[in-house]
Design a protein around this motif. Structure first.
Motif, PDB file in Angstrom:
ATOM      1  N   ASP A   6       0.912  -1.088   0.004  1.00  0.00           N
ATOM      2  CA  ASP A   6       0.047  -0.228   0.007  1.00  0.00           C
ATOM      3  C   ASP A   6       0.910   1.312  -0.092  1.00  0.00           C
ATOM      4  O   ASP A   6       1.650   1.592   0.794  1.00  0.00           O
ATOM      5  N   PRO A   7       0.597   2.286  -0.850  1.00  0.00           N
ATOM      6  CA  PRO A   7       1.537   3.514  -0.858  1.00  0.00           C
ATOM      7  C   PRO A   7       1.430   4.297   0.157  1.00  0.00           C
ATOM      8  O   PRO A   7       2.571   5.103   0.109  1.00  0.00           O
ATOM      9  N   ILE A   8       0.378   4.327   1.132  1.00  0.00           N
ATOM     10  CA  ILE A   8       0.284   4.995   2.174  1.00  0.00           C
ATOM     11  C   ILE A   8       0.705   4.289   3.341  1.00  0.00           C
ATOM     12  O   ILE A   8       1.434   5.061   4.249  1.00  0.00           O
ATOM     13  N   LEU A   9       0.237   3.146   3.688  1.00  0.00           N
ATOM     14  CA  LEU A   9       0.521   2.479   4.868  1.00  0.00           C
ATOM     15  C   LEU A   9       1.784   1.750   4.582  1.00  0.00           C
ATOM     16  O   LEU A   9       2.332   1.520   5.849  1.00  0.00           O
ATOM     17  N   GLY A  10       2.031   1.110   3.531  1.00  0.00           N
ATOM     18  CA  GLY A  10       3.259   0.338   3.392  1.00  0.00           C
ATOM     19  C   GLY A  10       3.203  -0.890   3.665  1.00  0.00           C
ATOM     20  O   GLY A  10       3.942  -1.744   3.910  1.00  0.00           O
ATOM     21  N   THR A  11       1.755  -1.487   3.836  1.00  0.00           N
ATOM     22  CA  THR A  11       1.528  -2.821   4.102  1.00  0.00           C
ATOM     23  C   THR A  11       0.877  -3.430   2.864  1.00  0.00           C
ATOM     24  O   THR A  11       0.350  -2.795   1.975  1.00  0.00           O
ATOM     25  N   ALA A  12       0.993  -4.797   2.776  1.00  0.00           N
ATOM     26  CA  ALA A  12       0.471  -5.537   1.640  1.00  0.00           C
ATOM     27  C   ALA A  12      -0.932  -5.172   1.643  1.00  0.00           C
ATOM     28  O   ALA A  12      -1.747  -5.555   2.649  1.00  0.00           O
ATOM     29  N   ALA A  13      -1.583  -5.098   0.388  1.00  0.00           N
ATOM     30  CA  ALA A  13      -3.070  -4.886   0.118  1.00  0.00           C
ATOM     31  C   ALA A  13      -3.500  -5.190  -1.058  1.00  0.00           C
ATOM     32  O   ALA A  13      -2.463  -5.364  -2.043  1.00  0.00           O
ATOM     33  N   LEU A  14      -4.638  -5.502  -1.160  1.00  0.00           N
ATOM     34  CA  LEU A  14      -5.087  -5.936  -2.654  1.00  0.00           C
ATOM     35  C   LEU A  14      -5.407  -4.841  -3.381  1.00  0.00           C
ATOM     36  O   LEU A  14      -6.187  -3.748  -3.067  1.00  0.00           O
ATOM     37  N   HIS A  15      -5.009  -4.545  -4.525  1.00  0.00           N
ATOM     38  CA  HIS A  15      -5.042  -3.372  -5.532  1.00  0.00           C
ATOM     39  C   HIS A  15      -6.157  -4.037  -6.441  1.00  0.00           C
ATOM     40  O   HIS A  15      -5.814  -4.886  -7.507  1.00  0.00           O
ATOM     41  N   SER A  16      -7.443  -3.421  -6.362  1.00  0.00           N
ATOM     42  CA  SER A  16      -8.500  -3.897  -7.400  1.00  0.00           C
ATOM     43  C   SER A  16      -8.470  -3.438  -8.709  1.00  0.00           C
ATOM     44  O   SER A  16      -9.296  -3.627  -9.395  1.00  0.00           O
ATOM     45  N   GLY A  17      -7.749  -2.787  -9.167  1.00  0.00           N
ATOM     46  CA  GLY A  17      -7.421  -2.364 -10.584  1.00  0.00           C
ATOM     47  C   GLY A  17      -5.970  -1.795 -11.029  1.00  0.00           C
ATOM     48  O   GLY A  17      -5.198  -2.763 -10.551  1.00  0.00           O
ATOM     49  N   MET A  18      -6.053  -1.206 -11.851  1.00  0.00           N
ATOM     50  CA  MET A  18      -4.722  -0.772 -12.353  1.00  0.00           C
ATOM     51  C   MET A  18      -4.682   0.833 -12.652  1.00  0.00           C
ATOM     52  O   MET A  18      -5.706   1.305 -12.880  1.00  0.00           O
ATOM     53  N   ASP A  19      -3.530   1.326 -12.167  1.00  0.00           N
ATOM     54  CA  ASP A  19      -3.339   2.697 -12.419  1.00  0.00           C
ATOM     55  C   ASP A  19      -2.563   3.031 -13.472  1.00  0.00           C
ATOM     56  O   ASP A  19      -1.565   2.415 -13.765  1.00  0.00           O
ATOM     57  N   PHE A  20      -2.664   4.162 -14.054  1.00  0.00           N
ATOM     58  CA  PHE A  20      -2.316   4.555 -15.349  1.00  0.00           C
ATOM     59  C   PHE A  20      -1.824   6.050 -15.163  1.00  0.00           C
ATOM     60  O   PHE A  20      -2.427   6.861 -14.423  1.00  0.00           O
ATOM     61  N   ARG A  21      -0.380   6.113 -15.503  1.00  0.00           N
ATOM     62  CA  ARG A  21       0.029   7.526 -15.035  1.00  0.00           C
ATOM     63  C   ARG A  21      -0.527   8.638 -16.137  1.00  0.00           C
ATOM     64  O   ARG A  21      -0.570   8.179 -17.475  1.00  0.00           O
ATOM     65  N   ALA A  22      -1.092   9.654 -15.646  1.00  0.00           N
ATOM     66  CA  ALA A  22      -1.972  10.704 -16.514  1.00  0.00           C
ATOM     67  C   ALA A  22      -1.980  11.965 -15.737  1.00  0.00           C
ATOM     68  O   ALA A  22      -2.159  12.161 -14.544  1.00  0.00           O
ATOM     69  N   PRO A  23      -1.613  13.070 -16.463  1.00  0.00           N
ATOM     70  CA  PRO A  23      -1.716  14.420 -15.789  1.00  0.00           C
ATOM     71  C   PRO A  23      -2.779  14.901 -15.502  1.00  0.00           C
ATOM     72  O   PRO A  23      -4.178  14.305 -15.924  1.00  0.00           O
ATOM     73  N   ILE A  24      -2.916  15.646 -14.458  1.00  0.00           N
ATOM     74  CA  ILE A  24      -4.189  16.651 -14.162  1.00  0.00           C
ATOM     75  C   ILE A  24      -5.093  17.013 -15.367  1.00  0.00           C
ATOM     76  O   ILE A  24      -4.273  17.702 -16.099  1.00  0.00           O
ATOM     77  N   GLY A  25      -6.189  16.532 -15.476  1.00  0.00           N
ATOM     78  CA  GLY A  25      -6.996  17.499 -16.629  1.00  0.00           C
ATOM     79  C   GLY A  25      -7.134  16.493 -17.961  1.00  0.00           C
ATOM     80  O   GLY A  25      -7.748  16.734 -18.858  1.00  0.00           O
ATOM     81  N   MET A  26      -6.429  15.373 -17.906  1.00  0.00           N
ATOM     82  CA  MET A  26      -6.624  14.708 -19.122  1.00  0.00           C
ATOM     83  C   MET A  26      -8.001  13.825 -19.170  1.00  0.00           C
ATOM     84  O   MET A  26      -8.431  13.514 -18.401  1.00  0.00           O
ATOM     85  N   ALA A  27      -8.286  13.979 -20.594  1.00  0.00           N
ATOM     86  CA  ALA A  27      -9.903  13.271 -20.645  1.00  0.00           C
ATOM     87  C   ALA A  27      -9.792  11.912 -20.354  1.00  0.00           C
ATOM     88  O   ALA A  27      -9.274  10.951 -20.760  1.00  0.00           O
ATOM     89  N   ALA A  28     -10.763  11.392 -19.617  1.00  0.00           N
ATOM     90  CA  ALA A  28     -10.911   9.998 -19.254  1.00  0.00           C
ATOM     91  C   ALA A  28     -12.100   9.411 -19.747  1.00  0.00           C
ATOM     92  O   ALA A  28     -13.206  10.020 -20.108  1.00  0.00           O
ATOM     93  N   LYS A  29     -11.885   8.247 -20.771  1.00  0.00           N
ATOM     94  CA  LYS A  29     -13.139   7.862 -21.685  1.00  0.00           C
ATOM     95  C   LYS A  29     -13.268   6.460 -21.204  1.00  0.00           C
ATOM     96  O   LYS A  29     -12.416   5.742 -20.890  1.00  0.00           O
ATOM     97  N   VAL A  30     -14.564   6.307 -21.258  1.00  0.00           N
ATOM     98  CA  VAL A  30     -15.223   4.956 -20.968  1.00  0.00           C
ATOM     99  C   VAL A  30     -14.725   3.940 -22.035  1.00  0.00           C
ATOM    100  O   VAL A  30     -14.583   4.342 -23.287  1.00  0.00           O
ATOM    101  N   THR A  31     -14.211   2.601 -21.715  1.00  0.00           N
ATOM    102  CA  THR A  31     -13.922   1.505 -22.485  1.00  0.00           C
ATOM    103  C   THR A  31     -14.877   0.711 -23.053  1.00  0.00           C
ATOM    104  O   THR A  31     -14.345  -0.158 -24.088  1.00  0.00           O
TER     105      THR A  31
END
Length: 434
Positions: free
Chosen positions: A318-343
Motif C-alpha cells: 500500500d503506497p500510504i500504509l506500506g503494508t500488503a494490500a489488494l489493488h483491485s484495479g490498474m493505475d495509469f500515469r496521467a496528468p491532471i485534466g486529461m480526458a478519461a474515456k469509457v472503454t
C-alpha cells in the motif's frame, strides 16, 4: 479353110439384141440398146432393194419403236430418280439448317438468360459485398490474398454488357446468313465434314467463347463469396477464441460443424450453388456481426492509451500504509485534466465522490460487467446517462486516497474485481476484427 473361117467370124460386126413380138399376122421387133438394158436392170435392182428395205422396216418397226420407248423411259426414270435424290438432299439440308437454327436460338436464349441471371446476382451481391467488406474488413494476416478488395466488385458482379450481347447476336446472324448453303450446329454436333474456318466454325467458337466467359464470371463470383465467408468465419473464430482464452463469456454458437454429417447426394445446379454460397456468406456475416456486438459490449479498450501502468492489479504494498494490500484495479500515469474515456458502451450507475476512490464514475456494460474510473478531478456525466464507447466521462486527477495524479481503472463482473489486463490483452488481439 479353117483360117479363112476364123477370120470371117472374128471380123463380123456384133449385132444389137432384138426382141421380136409376133401377134397374128403382125410381127413387131424392138432393138435393145446396151445402155437401155443397163438402165432397166438398175431400175429393177433399185425397186427390189427398196422393196426389201420397206419390208424390213415394216417387220422391225415395232421393235425399233419399243427399243426407243424403253430407252426414253429409262432416261426419264433416271432423271426422276436424280431429281428425287436432289430433292431429298435439299430437304435434308433444309431440315438440318432448321435444326441448327433452333439450336442456335436455344443457345442464344440460354446465354441471354445466364447474362440476366448474372445481372440479378449483381443486385444481390452489391449490398452483401459492401456488408462483407464492412464486417470482415482486413483479412487475417495469415491469409493475405483474401485482404485484397475487389474493384467496384467487378470481378464478382461482372456481366456481359448489352452492346456486347447485341454484337454477339449480330455476329451470329451474319454467320448464319453466310452459311445458308451448308448446315451447322452450335456446339459442334455436325457429322458431315466442313471446310476449316467456316461460318459454322466461327459461330461455334463465338458461343464457346461467350459460354467460357460467363462460366468464368460465375466461378469468380462463387470463389469471391466463398473467400469472404471463410474470412468471416476466421474472424469470428479468432474473436471467440480470444474471448474464451481470457475466460470471457461468449453466447454465440457458430461455426461450420462438419463432424456429424450425412444424407443422400443431391447434385446442385449453378443457381442452387450460388444461393447456397450466398446463404453461407450471409450466415457467416451474421455470426461475425453477433460476435462483434458481444465483444464491443465488453470493456476491451485501453482507458489511457499511450500511458504507462504504474501499479498493476493484485497484491501490492500500500503506497500510504506500506503494508500488503489488494489493488483491485490498474493505475495509469496521467496528468491532471486529461480526458478519461469509457472503454465500452454502457449506462452510468455512479457518478460522484466515493470514499478512497475520490471522484469516481461507474458504468454498467451489461451481462454483469462494469468499469470504475477513480481519482478524477472532474466528472462530466450523470447517473442514468447512456454512453457510447470512447465517451468522455471526466478528467483525471488525484482526488481521494491518492499519492499523485493518475487514473484508477477497474473491471468488475457481478461486483467482483477482475484483472483488467486480461481485457486489455484480448482487446489488442481482436482490435483488427472490430
Amino acid at each position: 479353110m479353117n483360117a479363112t473361117g476364123q477370120s470371117a467370124v472374128f471380123g463380123r460386126r456384133k449385132e444389137p439384141h432384138t426382141v421380136i413380138i409376133a401377134r397374128g399376122n403382125e410381127i413387131r421387133h424392138f432393138t435393145i440398146r446396151p445402155w437401155l438394158a443397163a438402165f432397166i436392170g438398175s431400175a429393177l435392182a433399185a425397186i427390189a432393194i427398196g422393196y426389201l428395205l420397206a419390208t424390213s422396216y415394216l417387220v422391225l418397226r415395232d421393235d425399233l419403236i419399243g427399243a426407243t420407248t424403253a430407252r426414253q423411259a429409262r432416261m426419264q426414270q433416271a432423271y426422276e430418280d436424280r431429281i428425287s435424290a436432289l430433292r431429298a438432299q435439299v430437304d435434308r439440308i433444309t431440315s438440318r439448317q432448321l435444326l441448327d437454327q433452333q439450336l442456335m436460338e436455344n443457345k442464344v436464349s440460354e446465354l441471354i438468360e445466364r447474362q440476366t441471371q448474372l445481372s440479378q446476382r449483381h443486385g444481390r451481391l452489391g449490398p452483401l459485398l459492401e456488408r462483407a467488406e464492412n464486417e470482415v474488413g482486413a483479412a487475417p494476416a495469415e491469409d493475405p490474398a483474401a485482404a485484397a478488395k475487389p474493384d467496384k466488385h467487378a470481378e464478382v458482379t461482372g456481366s456481359i454488357s448489352q452492346p456486347a450481347r447485341n454484337y454477339a447476336v449480330a455476329s451470329l446472324g451474319a454467320d448464319l446468313g453466310a452459311a445458308d448453303t451448308r448446315p451447322f450446329s452450335l456446339w459442334s454436333t455436325r457429322t458431315d465434314p466442313l471446310p476449316s474456318d467456316t461460318a459454322a466454325d466461327r459461330a461455334d467458337k463465338l458461343f464457346v467463347s461467350i459460354n467460357q466467359s460467363l462460366k468464368s464470371i460465375e466461378n469468380e463470383q462463387l470463389t469471391r463469396i466463398s473467400t469472404l465467408a471463410d474470412n468471416a468465419y476466421k474472424s469470428a473464430d479468432a474473436i471467440q477464441q480470444a474471448l474464451q482464452a481470457a475466460g470471457l463469456p461468449v453466447d454465440s454458437d457458430f461455426g461450420k460443424n462438419e463432424s456429424d454429417v450425412g444424407g443422400p447426394l443431391i447434385p446442385l445446379d449453378s443457381s442452387m450453388i450460388f444461393d447456397s454460397k450466398v446463404k453461407e456468406l450471409d450466415e457467416a456475416l451474421d455470426t461475425l456481426d453477433q460476435l462483434k456486438k458481444e465483444a464491443r459490449q465488453l470493456p476491451l479498450a485501453n482507458p489511457a492509451p499511450g500511458h504507462s501502468v504504474t501499479s498493476p492489479f493484485g497484491v501490492r504494498t500500500d503506497p500510504i500504509l506500506g503494508t500488503a494490500a489488494l489493488h483491485s484495479g490498474m493505475d495509469f500515469r496521467a496528468p491532471i485534466g486529461m480526458a478519461a474515456k469509457v472503454t465500452a458502451p454502457g449506462i452510468v450507475t455512479k457518478a460522484g465522490w466515493n470514499g478512497g476512490y475520490g471522484r469516481m464514475v461507474e458504468v454498467d456494460h451489461g451481462n454483469g460487467f462494469a468499469t470504475r474510473y477513480g481519482h478524477l478531478s472532474e466528472i462530466d456525466v450523470t447517473v442514468g446517462e447512456k454512453l457510447d464507447a470512447g465517451a468522455i466521462i471526466g478528467k483525471t486527477g488525484s482526488s481521494g486516497r491518492s499519492t499523485g495524479p493518475h487514473l484508477h481503472y477497474e473491471v468488475r463482473h457481478n461486483g467482483e474485481a477482475i484483472d483488467p489486463l486480461r481485457f486489455l490483452t484480448v482487446g489488442r488481439k481482436v482490435a483488427q476484427y472490430l
